[in-house]
Design an enzyme around this catalytic site. Structure first.
Site, PDB file in Angstrom:
ATOM      1  N   HIS A   1      46.607 -43.926  13.475  1.00  0.00           N
ATOM      2  CA  HIS A   1      46.754 -44.880  14.571  1.00  0.00           C
ATOM      3  C   HIS A   1      47.414 -46.415  13.829  1.00  0.00           C
ATOM      4  CE1 HIS A   1      43.549 -42.878  17.202  1.00  0.00           C
ATOM      5  NE2 HIS A   1      45.109 -42.652  17.565  1.00  0.00           N
TER       6      HIS A   1
ATOM      7  N   HIS B   1      50.248 -37.505  15.203  1.00  0.00           N
ATOM      8  CA  HIS B   1      49.197 -37.143  14.306  1.00  0.00           C
ATOM      9  C   HIS B   1      49.265 -36.007  13.558  1.00  0.00           C
ATOM     10  CE1 HIS B   1      46.690 -40.260  15.477  1.00  0.00           C
ATOM     11  NE2 HIS B   1      46.504 -40.081  16.812  1.00  0.00           N
TER      12      HIS B   1
END
Lengths: 114, 192
Positions: free
Chosen positions: B138, B132
């Site tokens: 995701h 991230h």
């Protein structure tokens, strides 16, 4: 005398685990009213699948409505689950699984799919 | 794989060095700081092995690009943690660099030493959150490091094709990286 094998006691705190009580929504039917479903909807809103309702002063209802069905479908697509639009056991199991707090389609920190 | 809105990434430069530091006051104490720093170093090096980005640990937390700490409940960033399991950690998109882990978890670096059913692998979560920090969102590939959920007492530290393709599209490839080595590891893990 056989000395008993050292028994390893595994402490189980899963009843305290966050989201563990979402099991009660398994197999809830579309159109049904299940007490506490608004909490499950908050979960879906937190991870970017559901926007807050504009009419009922920002509260979710406990009804499995069409909007929630769409959120469940999108969640299943995003998580690589069988896409049924239903709260089946695969979906409930994924929902209860510990996870990263970053939203899957966050408005604050958006994600674009490639 | 997916990116954050606007596809943010660090710096223009390549190769590039990002610094990281552990919070001087917000760490857990049942795992030694040396072991924690070793785990983070391994997690950063997995990403460094595929992109032209180096990660260097520094002492000065405030000036570090990436700032790591363990926090409980509401910790002032608008994203409160929620106790045992649930949300395990979060990190922010480039070039923010904040990386927070939920202090309420039972963090583990060796499941042979930790018996709790709610034990969570620190290295798996660290490797995910660094993704991230680099700009990956995701993935829907269940085996990928960037898949959002992680079962207790499970481990997922090896970058998969989806992870590598996503991060290399942002930063380019590390000149020493060979796709064949990745395909080999994927094939062996699939057979396993």
């Amino acid at each position: 005398r056989i000395t008993p094998e050292k028994i390893t006691v595994i402490t189980t705190d899963t009843h305290k685990a966050t989201w563990h009580n979402f099991t009660r929504f398994k197999d809830a039917e579309k159109g049904s009213h299940v007490s506490g479903m608004s909490e499950l909807k908050k979960y879906f809103q937190r991870f970017g699948y559901l926007s807050l309702p504009d009419n009922q002063n920002d509260n979710f209802t406990d009804v499995f409505d069409t909007q929630f069905e769409s959120a469940v479908t999108l969640y299943q697509q995003k998580l690589g689950l069988p896409v049924t639009g239903q709260l089946d056991s695969d979906t409930i199991s994924a929902i209860m699984s510990p996870r990263c707090g970053v939203s899957d389609t966050a408005p604050r920190i958006h994600a674009t799919k490639h | 794989f997916a990116y954050f809105y606007g596809t943010p990434r660090w710096g223009p430069g390549s190769p590039m060095t990002l610094t990281y530091a552990c919070s001087p006051s917000n760490m857990i104490d049942y795992i030694s700081l040396l072991e924690i720093r070793t785990v983070f170093q391994r997690s950063f090096s997995r990403w460094a092995s595929v992109i032209p980005v180096n990660f260097t640990e520094i002492e000065d937390y405030e000036s570090a690009n990436i700032r790591i700490g363990f926090y409980r409940g509401d910790h002032g960033d608008g994203e409160p943690f929620d106790g045992v399991l649930g949300v395990l950690a979060h990190a922010f998109a480039p070039e923010n660099g904040r990386f927070h882990l939920d202090e309420a978890e039972t963090w583990a670096i060796d499941f042979k030493k930790v018996k709790s059913e709610a034990a969570v692998d620190l290295e798996s979560v660290a490797t995910h959150e660094i993704g991230h920090i680099l700009g990956l969102a995701h993935s829907s590939v269940k085996e990928a490091v960037m898949y959002p959920s992680l079962r207790p007492r499970s481990r997922r530290v090896d970058l998969k094709l989806d992870d590598v393709e996503g991060v290399q599209a942002l930063y380019g490839s590390n000149p020493n990286f060979k796709f064949s080595s990745l395909l080999e590891s994927e094939t062996s893990s699939n057979k396993g």
